[in-house]
Structures are given as structure tokens and as C-alpha cells.
Write a protein that holds these residues in place. Structure first.
Motif, mmCIF file in Angstrom:
data_model
loop_
_atom_site.group_PDB
_atom_site.id
_atom_site.type_symbol
_atom_site.label_atom_id
_atom_site.label_comp_id
_atom_site.label_asym_id
_atom_site.label_seq_id
_atom_site.Cartn_x
_atom_site.Cartn_y
_atom_site.Cartn_z
ATOM 1 N N TYR A 1 1.146 -1.354 -0.159
ATOM 2 C CA TYR A 1 -0.080 -0.161 -0.144
ATOM 3 C C TYR A 1 1.302 0.936 -0.257
ATOM 4 O O TYR A 1 2.097 1.110 0.499
ATOM 5 N N SER A 2 0.927 2.339 -1.096
ATOM 6 C CA SER A 2 0.874 3.127 -0.463
ATOM 7 C C SER A 2 0.207 4.630 -1.073
ATOM 8 O O SER A 2 -0.924 4.661 -0.968
ATOM 9 N N GLY A 3 0.607 5.656 0.231
ATOM 10 C CA GLY A 3 -0.010 6.876 -0.435
ATOM 11 C C GLY A 3 -0.126 8.527 0.327
ATOM 12 O O GLY A 3 1.157 7.678 0.481
ATOM 13 N N PHE B 1 4.161 7.009 2.213
ATOM 14 C CA PHE B 1 4.811 6.409 3.112
ATOM 15 C C PHE B 1 4.134 5.343 1.422
ATOM 16 O O PHE B 1 3.511 5.255 1.171
ATOM 17 N N TRP B 2 4.600 3.953 2.076
ATOM 18 C CA TRP B 2 4.676 2.426 1.583
ATOM 19 C C TRP B 2 5.038 1.731 2.310
ATOM 20 O O TRP B 2 6.407 1.765 2.921
ATOM 21 N N SER C 1 15.798 10.508 0.654
ATOM 22 C CA SER C 1 13.895 9.992 1.420
ATOM 23 C C SER C 1 13.646 8.680 1.794
ATOM 24 O O SER C 1 14.537 8.223 1.416
ATOM 25 N N SER C 2 12.699 7.934 1.960
ATOM 26 C CA SER C 2 12.669 6.942 2.338
ATOM 27 C C SER C 2 12.432 5.472 1.616
ATOM 28 O O SER C 2 13.041 4.227 1.501
ATOM 29 N N LEU D 1 8.345 5.742 5.131
ATOM 30 C CA LEU D 1 7.435 7.010 5.689
ATOM 31 C C LEU D 1 8.895 8.389 5.891
ATOM 32 O O LEU D 1 9.646 7.920 6.787
ATOM 33 N N ASP D 2 8.627 8.585 4.709
ATOM 34 C CA ASP D 2 8.999 10.238 4.300
ATOM 35 C C ASP D 2 8.538 11.046 5.801
ATOM 36 O O ASP D 2 7.022 11.248 5.952
#
Length: 99
Positions: free
Chosen positions: A13-15, A27-28, A52-53, A89-90
């Protein structure tokens, strides 16, 4: 249906997580490859103007590695997501994919 980056056998899941009306974190999330319902949760944080993450996700401990000169990804058998649910998580807000 979530994204399918390099390991379509696991749920991904990402968003964005809405922190306030105008501030969001990207997040991813990757479920564990083995027993996701029993696996621990690991949160990976990278942040800053040039990190970034996705650094951890694609170059260090994520389920894939960058391949073919940056045009593809390849399965990472040493990923932490082999035995843990991992969320990348960025942070902080206003860097990379954040707004």
C-alpha cells in the motif's frame, strides 16, 4: 488494489497520511513475506533534503533493489520484509513526495 513493485506476492500500500488539512506524509507499506499477521511492524524513516525513505526501500533493506541502470527493480532476498511488516515513511514535511 495497491502497487506491485518487484514482489507481487505480498500486499503493498502506498499513499499519503493526512497530518493536517494542508500537510501530508508519503508512505509505502509492505506486508511480511512470511506470516504477516504474526510478523512485527518496522517503521523506516529517512528524511531531509536529499534523502527520502525510498533510499532504504530501493537501496538498502526494502523488498527490491534498483536494477538495469535505474530502469527496473529486482527482488531483494535479504529484505527486512521477509520476516517483518515494513512501512517506509518520508519526513519531514516539505521534502520529496511530501506536501
Amino acid at each position: 488494489m495497491g502497487p506491485k513493485l518487484c514482489d507481487p506476492s505480498v500486499k503493498q500500500y502506498s499513499g499519503y497520511l493526512n497530518i493536517t488539512d494542508d500537510k501530508c506524509l508519503f508512505f509505502w507499506f509492505f506486508e511480511s513475506r512470511t506470516s504477516p499477521e504474526d510478523a512485527p511492524l518496522v517503521m523506516w524513516l529517512n528524511g531531509g533534503p536529499r534523502c527520502s525513505s525510498s533510499t532504504g526501500l530501493l537501496f538498502e533493506l526494502g523488498p527490491c533493489n534498483i536494477a538495469d541502470g535505474g530502469t527496473n527493480t529486482t527482488f531483494n532476498p535479504h529484505s527486512w520484509s521477509t520476516h517483518a511488516n515494513v512501512i517506509f515513511l518520508d519526513q519531514p514535511i516539505n521534502v520529496r513526495y511530501l506536501y
